[in-house]
Enzyme design. Structure first.
Site, PDB file in Angstrom:
ATOM      1  N   ASP A  82       0.798  -1.229   0.000  1.00 39.82           N
ATOM      2  CA  ASP A  82       0.000   0.000   0.000  1.00 39.82           C
ATOM      3  C   ASP A  82       0.826   1.272   0.000  1.00 39.82           C
ATOM      4  O   ASP A  82       0.606   2.164  -0.810  1.00 39.82           O
ATOM      5  CB  ASP A  82      -0.925  -0.011   1.221  1.00 39.82           C
ATOM      6  CG  ASP A  82      -1.713   1.270   1.368  1.00 39.82           C
ATOM      7  OD1 ASP A  82      -2.439   1.621   0.407  1.00 39.82           O
ATOM      8  OD2 ASP A  82      -1.591   1.929   2.409  1.00 39.82           O
ATOM      9  N   ASP A  85       4.471   0.738   4.078  1.00 42.06           N
ATOM     10  CA  ASP A  85       4.340  -0.523   4.799  1.00 42.06           C
ATOM     11  C   ASP A  85       4.173  -1.663   3.806  1.00 42.06           C
ATOM     12  O   ASP A  85       4.424  -1.494   2.613  1.00 42.06           O
ATOM     13  CB  ASP A  85       3.155  -0.451   5.762  1.00 42.06           C
ATOM     14  CG  ASP A  85       1.849  -0.062   5.044  1.00 42.06           C
ATOM     15  OD1 ASP A  85       1.856   0.038   3.799  1.00 42.06           O
ATOM     16  OD2 ASP A  85       0.836   0.144   5.727  1.00 42.06           O
ATOM     17  N   TYR A 278      -8.504   1.943   6.269  1.00 36.56           N
ATOM     18  CA  TYR A 278      -9.169   2.384   5.046  1.00 36.56           C
ATOM     19  C   TYR A 278     -10.671   2.143   5.100  1.00 36.56           C
ATOM     20  O   TYR A 278     -11.247   1.521   4.214  1.00 36.56           O
ATOM     21  CB  TYR A 278      -8.563   1.677   3.823  1.00 36.56           C
ATOM     22  CG  TYR A 278      -7.210   2.227   3.431  1.00 36.56           C
ATOM     23  CD1 TYR A 278      -7.102   3.439   2.760  1.00 36.56           C
ATOM     24  CD2 TYR A 278      -6.043   1.537   3.747  1.00 36.56           C
ATOM     25  CE1 TYR A 278      -5.869   3.958   2.408  1.00 36.56           C
ATOM     26  CE2 TYR A 278      -4.797   2.046   3.386  1.00 36.56           C
ATOM     27  CZ  TYR A 278      -4.722   3.255   2.718  1.00 36.56           C
ATOM     28  OH  TYR A 278      -3.500   3.762   2.373  1.00 36.56           O
ATOM     29  N   GLU A 484       5.080  10.244   4.096  1.00 33.75           N
ATOM     30  CA  GLU A 484       4.851   8.891   3.604  1.00 33.75           C
ATOM     31  C   GLU A 484       4.523   8.952   2.116  1.00 33.75           C
ATOM     32  O   GLU A 484       4.158  10.006   1.577  1.00 33.75           O
ATOM     33  CB  GLU A 484       3.728   8.186   4.369  1.00 33.75           C
ATOM     34  CG  GLU A 484       3.629   6.703   4.024  1.00 33.75           C
ATOM     35  CD  GLU A 484       2.869   5.868   5.030  1.00 33.75           C
ATOM     36  OE1 GLU A 484       3.022   4.641   4.988  1.00 33.75           O
ATOM     37  OE2 GLU A 484       2.134   6.428   5.859  1.00 33.75           O
TER      38      GLU A 484
END
Length: 505
Positions: A82, A85, A278, A484
């Site tokens: 994703d 990670d 999510y 990120e």
């Protein structure tokens, strides 16, 4: 084992590992949009899970998570990790693939100019191969051939079906009714909490990676609807180059859309492991409308037109278009409606664009929608802006505003937010595998996460989270809000870059 093989290869070759940019510069002012497009697609190579096929362009990645699905006796290898990670979250992954296809379908000339059509198709197919597997994996007889019938495109066959080496034990569709076993989709592999506790290479993972599904007893309309959209859009991408594969994608898209529509429930209820990561806060309404429109575009079947128009009224699609992204697709759906039907749908697009351009902007010109991944939010609506302009909706205003968002990402503020691109780009993205040194050096001893220097490997093309409302940004590996990276961050970005090329910026 892969670490030893890598070291041996380097020793035999007598050369150092290669961390150079695979995307060459061709010039261009103020930015090399073609190189940026190449890099934006390149990022997905770094996110590949499963058995790699040799086409990946990062030498620090190798086969990983090759046991995915084994907890349920299935093969769920493949797909994309994703973000920074290593969980495979099906919902944002499906959105990413849908939007990658949308960019290629909308601005193919830009991809052709940059020489990136085949790379974009490969990125899309890496995702759709996994979705087909995640949909069909539970329909395997392990070598036995089913004698049940299958309906495809309205024709009833009395023979069985084989998909990617897996033999179906049930019909996919029979006389308009979707069979129970075709209403299964694996929507997540990996546990988010356990995964986030591990900072290391995906190739070295040893933790349990449970797989989670939706089915008729535990459905998920948002997940199934978005995966249907991804497969339908991809069927259009491959319609000319691989018609057989396109037909396979489209058949699965039809199944999954029917599943989403007939069994309505939010997927995080059925897959609680996804809820903290999510959950679709906008509900499943937008995915049903978005999925119906993609299927209408892919098939021309009036059934999907009728459903889509009913969803518009039932769910108020034109009244709720906050941003655009993995959660809320209303504004993207508005574009699809307007492209096909015009009229009130085009008016809704104009209303959305008027609203989104009135949002606060940073001093440097980035529209500020939300603090988490603020730049991806801006790039997502930039794609909507380009598409609105293509429809003739305040064309010059929307096109220039969208271009302003793209240039912000590439460096108009004085530094780039794209790893490896432009002036003073991020060096420390929150991304585990690129932060790891080459083996045999350890990546689990704390150094990779805490050291103050650049990541050992350049994650070329990755868009980082972005600034705060005042353009404030620090290149901090441990800041997962601003630094990120993720598959959904790059999806619309690639389309906007192709739009920049097509529009002559």
């Amino acid at each position: 084992m892969w670490a030893l093989a890598f070291i041996a290869a380097v020793l035999v070759a007598g050369v150092a590992a290669d961390d150079s940019n695979p995307c060459s510069s061709g010039g261009g002012s103020p930015y090399d949009y073609s190189q940026a497009l190449c890099m934006g697609i390149l990022f997905y190579d770094a996110q590949r899970s499963g058995y790699l096929d040799g086409s990946e362009r990062f030498d620090w990645r190798d086969d990983s998570a090759t046991g995915d699905g084994s907890d349920n006796g299935l093969d769920l290898t493949g797909g994309y990790y994703d973000a920074g990670d290593h969980v495979k979250f099906g919902f944002p992954m499906a959105y990413s693939v849908t939007v990658l296809s949308w960019g290629l379908l909308s601005y193919r000339a830009g991809y052709e100019s940059a020489g990136q059509v085949s790379q974009a198709e490969a990125a899309i197919r890496w995702g759709t191969d996994y979705f087909l597997k995640a949909h069909s994996a539970s329909m395997t007889l392990y070598g036995q051939v089913s004698d049940c019938s299958m309906t495809l495109y309205g024709q009833v066959s009395d023979c069985s079906m084989t998909l990617y080496g897996q033999v179906s034990d049930c019909s996919m569709t029979l006389y308009g009714q979707v069979s129970d076993c075709s209403m299964t989709l694996y929507g997540q592999v990996g546990d988010g909490d356990a995964d986030h506790a591990y900072w290391g290479r995906p190739e070295d993972m040893t933790m349990s990676r449970p797989s989670f599904k939706i089915d008729t007893s535990a459905p998920g309309s948002d997940l199934a609807g978005e995966t249907a959209a991804a497969l339908a859009a991809a069927s259009m991408v491959f319609a000319s180059s691989d018609s057989s594969y396109a037909a396979t994608c489209l058949a699965a898209a039809r199944d999954l859309f029917d599943f989403a529509d007939q069994y309505r429930q939010m997927y995080h209820i059925s897959i609680p492991a996804a809820a903290n990561f999510y959950e679709s806060f906008s509900g499943y309404n937008d995915e049903l409308a978005w999925g119906a429109m993609w299927l209408y575009k892919a098939t021309g079947d009036s059934t999907y037109e009728t459903k889509a128009k009913a969803f518009w009224d039932e769910f108020g699609i034109g009244d709720s278009g906050y941003g655009f992204g993995w959660d809320n697709k209303n504004s993207g759906a508005m574009i699809l409606y307007a492209e096909e039907f015009g009229g009130q749908y085009t008016t809704a697009v104009q209303g959305f664009m008027n609203d989104i351009r009135s949002f606060p902007h940073t001093p440097g010109g980035m529209v500020f929608i939300d603090q988490w991944g603020s730049l991806r939010q801006a790039l997502n609506v930039a794609l909507i802006g380009f598409k609105a302009a293509d429809l003739g909706v305040d064309a010059s205003t929307n096109r220039n505003w969208a271009a302003q968002q793209v240039d912000y990402a590439l460096g108009s503020i004085g530094h780039s937010y794209v790893v490896g691109f432009g002036t003073n780009p991020p060096l420390r993205p929150h991304h585990r595998s690129s932060s790891c040194p080459y083996p045999p050096d350890s990546c689990t001893d704390g150094w990779a996460q805490s050291q103050s220097g650049p990541n050992p490997h350049t994650l070329y093309g990755a868009v980082v989270g972005g600034p705060d409302q005042n353009d404030g940004y620090t290149d901090d590996r441990n800041d997962y809000v601003k630094n990120e990276v993720a598959c959904d961050y790059n999806a619309a970005f690639t389309g906007t870059l192709a739009a920049m090329i097509v529009n002559g910026f």
